[in-house]
Design a protein around this motif. Structure first.
Motif, mmCIF file in Angstrom:
data_model
loop_
_atom_site.group_PDB
_atom_site.id
_atom_site.type_symbol
_atom_site.label_atom_id
_atom_site.label_comp_id
_atom_site.label_asym_id
_atom_site.label_seq_id
_atom_site.Cartn_x
_atom_site.Cartn_y
_atom_site.Cartn_z
ATOM 1 N N LYS A 38 0.830 -1.211 0.000
ATOM 2 C CA LYS A 38 0.000 0.000 0.000
ATOM 3 C C LYS A 38 0.864 1.261 0.000
ATOM 4 O O LYS A 38 0.602 2.221 -0.744
ATOM 5 C CB LYS A 38 -0.909 0.016 1.224
ATOM 6 N N VAL A 39 1.917 1.275 0.838
ATOM 7 C CA VAL A 39 2.780 2.455 0.904
ATOM 8 C C VAL A 39 3.551 2.621 -0.407
ATOM 9 O O VAL A 39 3.673 3.733 -0.929
ATOM 10 C CB VAL A 39 3.749 2.373 2.098
ATOM 11 N N MET A 40 4.069 1.540 -0.951
ATOM 12 C CA MET A 40 4.793 1.629 -2.220
ATOM 13 C C MET A 40 3.883 2.163 -3.323
ATOM 14 O O MET A 40 4.315 2.969 -4.168
ATOM 15 C CB MET A 40 5.342 0.260 -2.611
ATOM 16 N N THR A 41 2.623 1.749 -3.321
ATOM 17 C CA THR A 41 1.668 2.258 -4.305
ATOM 18 C C THR A 41 1.489 3.764 -4.139
ATOM 19 O O THR A 41 1.452 4.516 -5.123
ATOM 20 C CB THR A 41 0.320 1.534 -4.165
ATOM 21 N N SER A 42 1.415 4.211 -2.891
ATOM 22 C CA SER A 42 1.289 5.652 -2.624
ATOM 23 C C SER A 42 2.518 6.425 -3.108
ATOM 24 O O SER A 42 2.409 7.606 -3.456
ATOM 25 C CB SER A 42 1.102 5.894 -1.126
ATOM 26 N N LEU A 43 3.663 5.761 -3.132
ATOM 27 C CA LEU A 43 4.906 6.414 -3.538
ATOM 28 C C LEU A 43 5.155 6.317 -5.043
ATOM 29 O O LEU A 43 6.221 6.703 -5.520
ATOM 30 C CB LEU A 43 6.089 5.802 -2.776
ATOM 31 N N GLY A 44 4.180 5.806 -5.784
ATOM 32 C CA GLY A 44 4.283 5.834 -7.237
ATOM 33 C C GLY A 44 4.560 4.507 -7.908
ATOM 34 O O GLY A 44 4.746 4.459 -9.128
ATOM 35 N N TRP A 45 4.566 3.404 -7.130
ATOM 36 C CA TRP A 45 4.824 2.087 -7.707
ATOM 37 C C TRP A 45 3.507 1.358 -7.978
ATOM 38 O O TRP A 45 2.655 1.275 -7.110
ATOM 39 C CB TRP A 45 5.675 1.260 -6.758
ATOM 40 N N LEU A 46 3.375 0.809 -9.162
ATOM 41 C CA LEU A 46 2.167 0.071 -9.548
ATOM 42 C C LEU A 46 2.451 -1.433 -9.467
ATOM 43 O O LEU A 46 3.321 -1.939 -10.180
ATOM 44 C CB LEU A 46 1.762 0.436 -10.979
ATOM 45 N N PRO A 47 1.746 -2.163 -8.590
ATOM 46 C CA PRO A 47 1.946 -3.611 -8.525
ATOM 47 C C PRO A 47 1.307 -4.297 -9.735
ATOM 48 O O PRO A 47 0.096 -4.269 -9.898
ATOM 49 C CB PRO A 47 1.230 -4.029 -7.231
ATOM 50 N N ILE A 48 2.131 -4.874 -10.580
ATOM 51 C CA ILE A 48 1.618 -5.605 -11.738
ATOM 52 C C ILE A 48 1.119 -6.975 -11.299
ATOM 53 O O ILE A 48 0.147 -7.495 -11.820
ATOM 54 C CB ILE A 48 2.717 -5.739 -12.812
ATOM 55 N N ARG A 49 1.812 -7.549 -10.346
ATOM 56 C CA ARG A 49 1.359 -8.790 -9.712
ATOM 57 C C ARG A 49 1.865 -8.782 -8.283
ATOM 58 O O ARG A 49 2.878 -8.160 -7.965
ATOM 59 C CB ARG A 49 1.865 -10.028 -10.448
ATOM 60 N N SER A 50 1.139 -9.451 -7.408
ATOM 61 C CA SER A 50 1.536 -9.459 -5.998
ATOM 62 C C SER A 50 0.869 -10.646 -5.302
ATOM 63 O O SER A 50 -0.316 -10.916 -5.509
ATOM 64 C CB SER A 50 1.099 -8.147 -5.320
#
Length: 260
Positions: free
Chosen positions: A95-107
């Motif tokens: 969630k934090v990485m997404t807020s910092l501009g990273w898009l999870p392609i798979r997780s």
């Protein structure tokens, strides 16, 4: 590999990064840590994770990758106080990485088992990053390069006292140990991070044996596996400045760069 990225309101982005500010970890009277030159260093220990960077990544993107991972992983551990190696930690980290501009392609986060006796924790994690890369859209030379670079990063790390000491201090916890392993690339301006976390329990059975050498078939292990793509609109001098400010003295205490 081209992707469409959302435009980013930079004022809102900086305010969001500032919200993840970390507490100071060093006493005011302590001397500052060593300043590390950028140069062509393509490996880094960040908290309890080993990072490798494919040749050709820009200085700006490498720094954003290091600092954003440092901030996200430290925030979940030090501020939210979630136990590393758990699904709760992993979910909040994403969630934090997404807020910092990273898009999870798979997780995904799952229990991992192996029936291969004598397979070390290190090799088990390298096998997972190989399978994670294989499950992405990556192909050709890059798909082969990322797992090899991760393996080379481990071997180079063991020869360097300061980065390896930082890794060893951070990798062990009261139940066992956990660490992250990441390979990062930049192709045509697209920055990609393939990240695997590996957590194993059973320290009482392994006294005196370095964590990376534990027999992975004898421990209870869990792994988070993700492929993250960075929105290039998130990366500029202003957001990097805010990342440094939010990370505080962790920038000096929890990152050790080296050459693979």
């Amino acid at each position: 590999m081209e992707r469409k990225h959302k435009r980013i309101n930079m004022a809102k982005k900086n305010k969001l990064i500032a919200a993840y500010r970390l507490p100071l970890t060093r006493q005011p009277s302590s001397p500052p840590g060593p300043v590390q030159a950028e140069g062509d260093l393509n490996g880094a220990v960040i908290n309890n994770s080993v990072f490798s960077f494919v040749a050709g990544m820009s200085r700006l993107n490498k720094e954003y990758t290091r600092k954003s991972y440092l901030l996200a992983s430290s925030y979940v551990s030090d501020v939210l106080k979630l136990a590393r190696g758990t699904q709760a930690w992993y979910d909040e980290f994403i969630k934090v990485m997404t807020s910092l501009g990273w898009l999870p392609i798979r997780s995904s986060f799952e229990r991992v088992t192996t029936s291969v006796k004598g397979l070390s924790v290190q090799m088990a994690a390298l096998n997972i990053i190989t399978s994670t890369v294989a499950s992405t859209f990556l192909s050709g030379s890059l798909a082969m390069a990322l797992p090899k670079l991760a393996a080379d990063a481990f071997e180079a790390l063991k020869q360097l006292s300061a980065p390896f000491d930082l890794f060893k201090r951070n990798v062990v916890n009261h139940e066992g140990g956990d660490f992250g392993l990441a390979s990062c690339s930049e192709v045509d301006g697209e920055v990609l991070m393939v990240l695997v976390t590996y957590s194993a329990h059973g320290v009482s059975q392994k006294v005196g044996i370095p964590f990376l050498e534990w027999d992975s078939s004898t421990v209870e292990a869990y792994s988070g596996q993700t492929c993250l793509m960075l929105n290039p609109a998130a990366v500029n001098d202003a957001t990097l400045k805010q990342l440094r400010e939010s990370a505080g003295d962790k920038v000096l205490l929890a990152i050790a760069q080296y050459r693979i």
